[in-house]
Write a protein that holds these residues in place. Structure first.
Motif, PDB file in Angstrom:
ATOM      1  N   ARG A  80      20.753  -0.986  15.055  1.00  0.00           N
ATOM      2  CA  ARG A  80      19.885  -0.860  13.880  1.00  0.00           C
ATOM      3  C   ARG A  80      19.681   0.604  13.511  1.00  0.00           C
ATOM      4  O   ARG A  80      19.605   0.954  12.320  1.00  0.00           O
ATOM      5  CB  ARG A  80      18.541  -1.544  14.148  1.00  0.00           C
ATOM      6  N   THR A  81      19.590   1.447  14.516  1.00  0.00           N
ATOM      7  CA  THR A  81      19.456   2.885  14.248  1.00  0.00           C
ATOM      8  C   THR A  81      20.694   3.407  13.529  1.00  0.00           C
ATOM      9  O   THR A  81      20.589   4.191  12.573  1.00  0.00           O
ATOM     10  CB  THR A  81      19.245   3.655  15.566  1.00  0.00           C
ATOM     11  N   LYS A  82      21.861   2.962  13.958  1.00  0.00           N
ATOM     12  CA  LYS A  82      23.110   3.373  13.307  1.00  0.00           C
ATOM     13  C   LYS A  82      23.189   2.839  11.873  1.00  0.00           C
ATOM     14  O   LYS A  82      23.606   3.556  10.956  1.00  0.00           O
ATOM     15  CB  LYS A  82      24.310   2.865  14.111  1.00  0.00           C
ATOM     16  N   ASP A  83      22.779   1.597  11.683  1.00  0.00           N
ATOM     17  CA  ASP A  83      22.839   0.994  10.352  1.00  0.00           C
ATOM     18  C   ASP A  83      21.930   1.733   9.370  1.00  0.00           C
ATOM     19  O   ASP A  83      22.309   1.984   8.212  1.00  0.00           O
ATOM     20  CB  ASP A  83      22.445  -0.482  10.407  1.00  0.00           C
ATOM     21  N   LEU A  84      20.736   2.078   9.828  1.00  0.00           N
ATOM     22  CA  LEU A  84      19.813   2.792   8.951  1.00  0.00           C
ATOM     23  C   LEU A  84      20.323   4.203   8.645  1.00  0.00           C
ATOM     24  O   LEU A  84      20.216   4.688   7.512  1.00  0.00           O
ATOM     25  CB  LEU A  84      18.422   2.849   9.592  1.00  0.00           C
ATOM     26  N   SER A  85      20.901   4.827   9.644  1.00  0.00           N
ATOM     27  CA  SER A  85      21.464   6.169   9.436  1.00  0.00           C
ATOM     28  C   SER A  85      22.598   6.124   8.420  1.00  0.00           C
ATOM     29  O   SER A  85      22.752   7.038   7.596  1.00  0.00           O
ATOM     30  CB  SER A  85      21.972   6.738  10.765  1.00  0.00           C
ATOM     31  N   ARG A  86      23.390   5.065   8.473  1.00  0.00           N
ATOM     32  CA  ARG A  86      24.500   4.933   7.537  1.00  0.00           C
ATOM     33  C   ARG A  86      23.980   4.808   6.100  1.00  0.00           C
ATOM     34  O   ARG A  86      24.536   5.433   5.181  1.00  0.00           O
ATOM     35  CB  ARG A  86      25.353   3.723   7.914  1.00  0.00           C
ATOM     36  N   VAL A  87      22.919   4.040   5.910  1.00  0.00           N
ATOM     37  CA  VAL A  87      22.333   3.910   4.574  1.00  0.00           C
ATOM     38  C   VAL A  87      21.780   5.261   4.109  1.00  0.00           C
ATOM     39  O   VAL A  87      21.967   5.667   2.951  1.00  0.00           O
ATOM     40  CB  VAL A  87      21.225   2.845   4.571  1.00  0.00           C
ATOM     41  N   PHE A  88      21.113   5.949   4.997  1.00  0.00           N
ATOM     42  CA  PHE A  88      20.530   7.249   4.634  1.00  0.00           C
ATOM     43  C   PHE A  88      21.604   8.240   4.197  1.00  0.00           C
ATOM     44  O   PHE A  88      21.418   9.010   3.242  1.00  0.00           O
ATOM     45  CB  PHE A  88      19.732   7.793   5.822  1.00  0.00           C
ATOM     46  N   HIS A  89      22.735   8.231   4.875  1.00  0.00           N
ATOM     47  CA  HIS A  89      23.804   9.182   4.557  1.00  0.00           C
ATOM     48  C   HIS A  89      24.701   8.705   3.412  1.00  0.00           C
ATOM     49  O   HIS A  89      25.668   9.392   3.058  1.00  0.00           O
ATOM     50  CB  HIS A  89      24.650   9.452   5.803  1.00  0.00           C
TER      51      HIS A  89
ATOM     52  N   GLN B 202      16.123  -5.886   7.684  1.00  0.00           N
ATOM     53  CA  GLN B 202      16.769  -5.886   6.371  1.00  0.00           C
ATOM     54  C   GLN B 202      15.799  -5.418   5.292  1.00  0.00           C
ATOM     55  O   GLN B 202      16.186  -4.741   4.325  1.00  0.00           O
ATOM     56  CB  GLN B 202      17.298  -7.287   6.037  1.00  0.00           C
ATOM     57  N   GLU B 203      14.535  -5.781   5.418  1.00  0.00           N
ATOM     58  CA  GLU B 203      13.515  -5.316   4.468  1.00  0.00           C
ATOM     59  C   GLU B 203      13.400  -3.787   4.506  1.00  0.00           C
ATOM     60  O   GLU B 203      13.224  -3.132   3.470  1.00  0.00           O
ATOM     61  CB  GLU B 203      12.169  -5.957   4.786  1.00  0.00           C
ATOM     62  N   THR B 204      13.499  -3.244   5.713  1.00  0.00           N
ATOM     63  CA  THR B 204      13.431  -1.787   5.857  1.00  0.00           C
ATOM     64  C   THR B 204      14.631  -1.115   5.202  1.00  0.00           C
ATOM     65  O   THR B 204      14.494  -0.091   4.525  1.00  0.00           O
ATOM     66  CB  THR B 204      13.353  -1.413   7.349  1.00  0.00           C
ATOM     67  N   LEU B 205      15.810  -1.686   5.400  1.00  0.00           N
ATOM     68  CA  LEU B 205      17.006  -1.134   4.769  1.00  0.00           C
ATOM     69  C   LEU B 205      16.870  -1.135   3.239  1.00  0.00           C
ATOM     70  O   LEU B 205      17.245  -0.169   2.565  1.00  0.00           O
ATOM     71  CB  LEU B 205      18.239  -1.936   5.173  1.00  0.00           C
ATOM     72  N   LYS B 206      16.315  -2.227   2.680  1.00  0.00           N
ATOM     73  CA  LYS B 206      16.140  -2.324   1.231  1.00  0.00           C
ATOM     74  C   LYS B 206      15.173  -1.253   0.715  1.00  0.00           C
ATOM     75  O   LYS B 206      15.369  -0.696  -0.380  1.00  0.00           O
ATOM     76  CB  LYS B 206      15.618  -3.718   0.859  1.00  0.00           C
ATOM     77  N   LEU B 207      14.132  -0.967   1.486  1.00  0.00           N
ATOM     78  CA  LEU B 207      13.157   0.061   1.081  1.00  0.00           C
ATOM     79  C   LEU B 207      13.826   1.428   0.967  1.00  0.00           C
ATOM     80  O   LEU B 207      13.606   2.163   0.002  1.00  0.00           O
ATOM     81  CB  LEU B 207      12.006   0.109   2.082  1.00  0.00           C
ATOM     82  N   VAL B 208      14.654   1.755   1.946  1.00  0.00           N
ATOM     83  CA  VAL B 208      15.344   3.046   1.935  1.00  0.00           C
ATOM     84  C   VAL B 208      16.342   3.107   0.779  1.00  0.00           C
ATOM     85  O   VAL B 208      16.460   4.137   0.093  1.00  0.00           O
ATOM     86  CB  VAL B 208      16.050   3.300   3.285  1.00  0.00           C
ATOM     87  N   GLU B 209      17.052   2.023   0.542  1.00  0.00           N
ATOM     88  CA  GLU B 209      18.003   1.987  -0.568  1.00  0.00           C
ATOM     89  C   GLU B 209      17.299   2.132  -1.913  1.00  0.00           C
ATOM     90  O   GLU B 209      17.824   2.734  -2.849  1.00  0.00           O
ATOM     91  CB  GLU B 209      18.799   0.679  -0.528  1.00  0.00           C
ATOM     92  N   GLU B 210      16.084   1.590  -2.008  1.00  0.00           N
ATOM     93  CA  GLU B 210      15.336   1.640  -3.266  1.00  0.00           C
ATOM     94  C   GLU B 210      14.805   3.040  -3.551  1.00  0.00           C
ATOM     95  O   GLU B 210      14.935   3.551  -4.677  1.00  0.00           O
ATOM     96  CB  GLU B 210      14.176   0.634  -3.228  1.00  0.00           C
ATOM     97  N   TYR B 211      14.199   3.662  -2.549  1.00  0.00           N
ATOM     98  CA  TYR B 211      13.525   4.951  -2.787  1.00  0.00           C
ATOM     99  C   TYR B 211      14.408   6.159  -2.487  1.00  0.00           C
ATOM    100  O   TYR B 211      14.102   7.258  -2.927  1.00  0.00           O
ATOM    101  CB  TYR B 211      12.234   5.023  -1.952  1.00  0.00           C
TER     102      TYR B 211
ATOM    103  N   ASP C 209       0.834  -1.207   0.000  1.00  0.00           N
ATOM    104  CA  ASP C 209       0.000   0.000   0.000  1.00  0.00           C
ATOM    105  C   ASP C 209       0.869   1.258   0.000  1.00  0.00           C
ATOM    106  O   ASP C 209       0.607   2.219  -0.730  1.00  0.00           O
ATOM    107  CB  ASP C 209      -0.922   0.016   1.225  1.00  0.00           C
ATOM    108  N   PHE C 210       1.882   1.252   0.847  1.00  0.00           N
ATOM    109  CA  PHE C 210       2.782   2.400   0.920  1.00  0.00           C
ATOM    110  C   PHE C 210       3.460   2.627  -0.428  1.00  0.00           C
ATOM    111  O   PHE C 210       3.533   3.762  -0.930  1.00  0.00           O
ATOM    112  CB  PHE C 210       3.817   2.181   2.016  1.00  0.00           C
ATOM    113  N   LYS C 211       3.969   1.559  -1.032  1.00  0.00           N
ATOM    114  CA  LYS C 211       4.653   1.691  -2.311  1.00  0.00           C
ATOM    115  C   LYS C 211       3.710   2.182  -3.404  1.00  0.00           C
ATOM    116  O   LYS C 211       4.102   2.961  -4.282  1.00  0.00           O
ATOM    117  CB  LYS C 211       5.270   0.343  -2.721  1.00  0.00           C
ATOM    118  N   ARG C 212       2.487   1.717  -3.363  1.00  0.00           N
ATOM    119  CA  ARG C 212       1.499   2.157  -4.362  1.00  0.00           C
ATOM    120  C   ARG C 212       1.293   3.661  -4.281  1.00  0.00           C
ATOM    121  O   ARG C 212       1.248   4.355  -5.306  1.00  0.00           O
ATOM    122  CB  ARG C 212       0.179   1.411  -4.139  1.00  0.00           C
ATOM    123  N   VAL C 213       1.162   4.193  -3.051  1.00  0.00           N
ATOM    124  CA  VAL C 213       0.972   5.630  -2.871  1.00  0.00           C
ATOM    125  C   VAL C 213       2.181   6.394  -3.395  1.00  0.00           C
ATOM    126  O   VAL C 213       2.051   7.362  -4.167  1.00  0.00           O
ATOM    127  CB  VAL C 213       0.730   5.955  -1.384  1.00  0.00           C
ATOM    128  N   VAL C 214       3.374   5.961  -2.989  1.00  0.00           N
ATOM    129  CA  VAL C 214       4.593   6.681  -3.364  1.00  0.00           C
ATOM    130  C   VAL C 214       4.820   6.604  -4.869  1.00  0.00           C
ATOM    131  O   VAL C 214       5.110   7.628  -5.518  1.00  0.00           O
ATOM    132  CB  VAL C 214       5.808   6.115  -2.600  1.00  0.00           C
TER     133      VAL C 214
END
Length: 585
Positions: free
Chosen positions: A415-424, A374-383, A340-345
């Motif tokens: 996990r917070t650090k890992d996600l921040s690293r992907v974002f940056h 890991q699924e969350t990390l992939k979403l951020v890397e994709e979008y 649903d989220f992906k459809r909106v975006v």
């Protein structure tokens, strides 16, 4: 005394004095040698034991008040309304906490750190012997917490009565107003929108379109404070927008706990409201939409895309995903899946080219596995979201998630650090270098080196500090980009466009003071209090005028009665003297 003395003729009263009696000159001489005996006492003890004046002797309305707000733009709007009402009644709003007589602390309950700051501020205020009034979601959700005992509290739906609470607190009383506003049993959106306010930024108006939400997220404490969805009528929101533009505002933010759910309780919807609002936005002024959860925008995607393409609406939308794992979303009770989220975006990115999608993610929710994360990390890397709010999970008291088995603290932190690293790891604005953009300048940067503007996609653009730019639409060439900003150089000989239809209010000036109000009471009307809850349709200014006129009338009546009483007393005395003259001898 001997009888002979009585028979003799006395030339003077001193003749009755014997030889041994002291003469007047003797008494006069003796006075020079008399010294008063000073009674020693413990001065400090005397000062401590001297009774303090009664609390009611303190005159409200002349004190300095410091207001501190934590949390979302809805909370900030509430803080602006409370500041405006207090200033309108004569209180001075100060930015110096140590100089203030009373601290008004407007809290946020989303995260533990925000509440910790709130609790520490209360402690500091008590140490400095400040009067304290508490507001916001923390005391509304849990008013019985130990550290709130004995302190005045104003609820999130009672901000229109902040003057009463402050007055009573200054007098030494503890007041708590935590009720909900209702009309014929139906819950209202909250305090009226036409109350006086002091905008933190005179160029930006924050309008809450509804309060509460329809969700029941298992981690959310805000729902305990703001309750179920209650929307403001469209006509009231449009009128508030009109008033804002008449006061020099050039940017409006719509805010609530969930803007996408707007109107479901009153038979309307968000697109209907937005089309009405864009009709009153002056050319060059801009509208920014607030946060919307995926379920409530899915059914309006076509209309929302049209609105977000409107030249006076930022192509920006905040849609929290929280997790890219369906199992975690189910445990959160988010009422949508990742698809649903992906459809909106995907739909909005296609129909609104260049749109900025901001999102939120919670790291370490109870039950979240490594695979879920890991699924969350992939979403951020994709979008590659240009704006990402990363939150480590904090169990909030009283929520279902707080009772679940928790992810270890060190895992959540990692996990917070890992996600921040992907974002940056990516720079979302590099491809925009060399573009020519129209930007609206509304504020100063934190380091005071630049002015902050926003382009069509609500991306932050730093421009030179030219006083002519503030509150204006300026054309710039983008020459540099960073993780969170772009830098723009004004185009030479470009026209600076002024979107405001009138001069903005000065910083700290009260919004919503009508000409009639100013003429009757001046810029600093006397403070008053009202023991009754005002109705939704009452005018704030007519209430003030009514109370003032009632007070003046009461004084005149009391003075007249006193004169009549004196007259009757005088007539009674004259009558008694004439009828019974001997009794007066």
């Amino acid at each position: 005394m001997p009888s002979a003395s009585c028979d003799a003729l006395l030339d003077d009263i001193e003749d009755i004095m014997s030889q041994e009696d002291p003469k007047p000159q003797d008494r006069h001489f003796s006075r020079k040698h008399v010294f008063p005996k000073v009674r020693k006492r413990n001065t400090q003890k005397y000062l401590e034991e001297e009774p303090r004046p009664p609390s009611d002797s303190t005159i409200p309305g002349i004190q300095k008040i410091w207001i501190r707000t934590w949390g979302c733009s809805h909370n900030n709007s509430d803080g602006e309304y409370m500041a405006g009402q207090l200033a309108a009644y004569g209180y001075k709003i100060t930015e110096n906490a140590s100089d203030a007589d009373l601290w008004l602390l407007n809290s946020c309950t989303v995260k533990n750190p925000a509440e910790d700051h709130f609790r520490n501020s209360i402690k500091k205020a008590q140490e400095e012997n400040k009067k304290i009034v508490l507001a916001g979601c923390v005391p509304q959700a849990q008013p019985r917490q130990d550290y709130l005992k004995g302190l005045s509290i104003i609820g999130v739906q009672q901000i229109d009565r902040v003057v009463e609470v402050v007055e009573e607190t200054i007098k030494g009383h503890s007041v708590r107003l935590l009720g909900q506003k209702k009309d014929n049993g139906k819950r209202l959106g909250g305090a009226r929108l036409d109350l006086p306010k002091i905008r933190k930024n005179p160029l930006i108006e924050i309008i809450s379109i509804n309060t509460g939400c329809l969700n029941a997220c298992t981690y959310c404490k805000t729902k305990h404070a703001r309750g179920n969805l209650a929307s403001y009528p469209i006509d009231e929101l449009v009128e508030r927008a009109k008033q804002s533009f008449q006061e020099g505002v050039c940017e409006i933010w719509l805010t609530s706990e969930d803007t996408g759910a707007y109107g479901r309780d009153i038979g309307t919807d968000l697109p209907t409201l937005l089309w009405k609002l864009v009709e009153v936005i002056p050319e060059g002024a801009m509208l920014r939409l607030g946060m919307t959860n995926p379920p409530y925008i899915l059914e309006h995607l076509e209309e929302m895309a049209k609105i977000l393409n409107h030249p006076r609406v930022y192509a920006f939308l905040h849609i929290p995903v929280q997790s890219a794992s369906d199992s975690v979303l189910m445990d959160m009770k988010r009422e949508y899946c990742v698809a649903d989220f992906k459809r909106v975006v995907d739909f909005l990115k296609e129909k609104v080219p260049g749109i900025t999608i901001a999102t939120d993610i919670i790291c370490g929710f109870p039950g979240e596995t490594d695979q879920d994360f890991q699924e969350t990390l992939k979403l951020v890397e994709e979008y590659k979201f240009p704006s990402l709010f990363i939150n480590q999970f904090y169990p909030r008291p009283g929520t279902p998630a707080a009772k679940a088995e928790q992810v270890p603290a060190h895992v959540k932190k990692q996990r917070t650090k890992d996600l921040s690293r992907v974002f940056h790891s990516y720079n979302p604005y590099d491809h925009k270098i060399g573009e020519r953009q129209q930007v609206l300048v509304t504020e100063e940067s934190f380091d005071s080196k630049f002015y902050v503007a926003h382009n069509r996609f609500y991306e932050q653009v730093l421009v030179p500090k030219n006083p002519e730019f503030m509150g204006k639409m300026v054309e710039v060439d983008i020459y540099e980009s960073g993780k969170h900003f772009l830098k723009g150089r004004p185009v030479s000989n470009t026209k600076i466009y002024t979107p405001s239809i009138s001069k903005p209010l000065a910083k700290g000036e009260v919004s919503g003071l009508t000409k009639e109000f100013r003429n009757r009471f001046g810029n600093h009307p006397k403070p008053t209090s009202d023991s009754c809850a005002p109705t939704r349709r009452d005018s704030a200014y007519s209430r003030i005028g009514l109370r003032m006129s009632q007070r003046d009338s009461a004084v005149r009546v009391a003075a007249g009665l006193a004169l009549i009483a004196l007259l009757f007393a005088f007539l009674a005395i004259v009558y008694a003297y004439n009828v019974f003259p001997l009794r007066w001898l």
